[in-house]
Design a protein around this motif. Structure first.
Motif: not given
Length: 347
Positions: A40, A43-44, A47, A50-51, A61, A65, A179, A182-183, A186
């Motif tokens: 995690t 990924v944070i 991120n 990745l975007n 993504k 990752i 990943a 993830y959005e 979130k």
């Protein structure tokens, strides 16, 4: 006044209970969920990257990752490979090194025994005999106890290596799966009001950890550069490899650059390279002052935890959690601090 007193009391009771829960989590649960927490965190941290990759190259993504973590995983693998090959080369040269060390020690004993004998009026031969008897005891102890124990522990080292590889594999797979969505996760957590405070505390702690890691990596690169340049100008071979190893060791609390530079200085002194020995000691002092100067600026001010307090949390963490307390000690304090800040906002 009574209501205010009850409110304050309740607040302190809640923070005490939260501290106990954090301790129990770190003591008994953290190790079990560590790969997922680490995935995690990766990924944070990555991120935004990745975007950006997805917008510019349309690569998913999960794939991005996966590639990033593959190269991150290669770093310890490469260091381990260099360590093994270096150890093998060192083992083949061990007889020659042993003879060289023995000759240097004999020369030093003879030289300093005469100086001591001349100063105190004793027989130099008696002093040499006494010193050699003590050295023989130490060598015998190493041959009988220390060296055999080191080889007998090799199976445990392989066990730890296997566990490390397995944990990294779980982290790798989990990060790829997280990943991808993830959005979505979130946004779902943000939509739930009762999880808002929890998510804020967790995201804040992750943000502080990210800044801490970045600061430590920055200090590591600076220390590596200083050591590599210093060893290069002093004429050391493999100065870059030594610089990288010393830079990595400098991150570890209670270890630092001294565990490598001081033995190098002693070896140079035994080899009658006095100027190099002094140079290495000066390099050690420069590295120590550099870390002392950079830590408050890069770590203390950003995460709100003074370097002295950080050292205390590491010590208490090791006492409470074992060796993992190097990481879990400061994290525990940061979590409790963030909970306290959130409670102060609400009152």
């Amino acid at each position: 006044m009574g209501k205010l007193f009850d409110k304050v009391d309740k607040k302190y009771i809640i923070i005490a209970l939260d501290s106990i829960l954090v301790f129990l989590f770190m003591k008994y649960i953290f190790g079990l969920v560590f790969p997922f927490l680490l995935g995690t965190l990766f990924v944070i941290i990555f991120n935004p990257v990745l975007n950006l990759i997805r917008k510019t190259t349309h690569i998913g993504k999960g794939v991005s990752i996966g590639i990033i973590l593959f190269f991150i995983g290669c770093i310890p693998a490469i260091l381990f490979w260099f360590g093994i090959t270096g150890f093998i080369k060192f083992s083949t040269c061990l007889p020659d090194i042993y003879c060289e060390i023995e000759c240097n020690i004999c020369e030093m004993i003879e030289k300093y025994s005469k100086l001591v004998a001349h100063s105190v009026g004793m027989n130099a031969g008696e002093i040499e005999t006494f010193i050699y008897s003590k050295i023989n005891i130490i060598v015998h102890k190493m041959e009988v106890e220390i060296i055999p124990n080191m080889f007998s522990q090799s199976i445990h080292y392989m066990k730890y290596l296997t566990i490390f590889v397995a944990l990294w594999a779980i982290t790798y797979i989990f990060a790829i799966m997280l990943a991808k969505d993830y959005e979505l996760y979130k946004s779902k957590l943000k939509s739930k009001e009762k999880y808002h405070t929890f998510c804020h505390v967790v995201s804040k702690v992750f943000h502080i950890i990210k800044m801490y890691v970045k600061a430590q990596l920055t200090i590591m690169m600076i220390i590596t550069s200083i050591v590599s340049c210093g060893l290069f100008f002093m004429g050391f071979h493999k100065f870059l490899i030594l610089g990288i190893i010393i830079g990595i060791l400098d991150i570890l609390p209670f270890i630092g650059t001294g565990i490598t530079l001081i033995p190098i200085a002693i070896w140079q002194l035994m080899s009658d390279n006095g100027y190099k020995a002094i140079g290495v000691l000066v390099l050690y002092v420069v590295c120590a002052f550099t870390r002392e100067y950079l830590e408050p600026k890069l770590i203390g001010k950003k995460i709100g935890l003074h370097p002295l307090m950080m050292l205390v949390t590491v010590y208490l963490g090791v006492r409470l959690y074992g060796i993992s307390g190097i990481i879990t000690g400061p994290i525990s304090v940061l979590i409790v601090m963030e909970i306290w800040r959130e409670m102060k906002k609400e009152t």
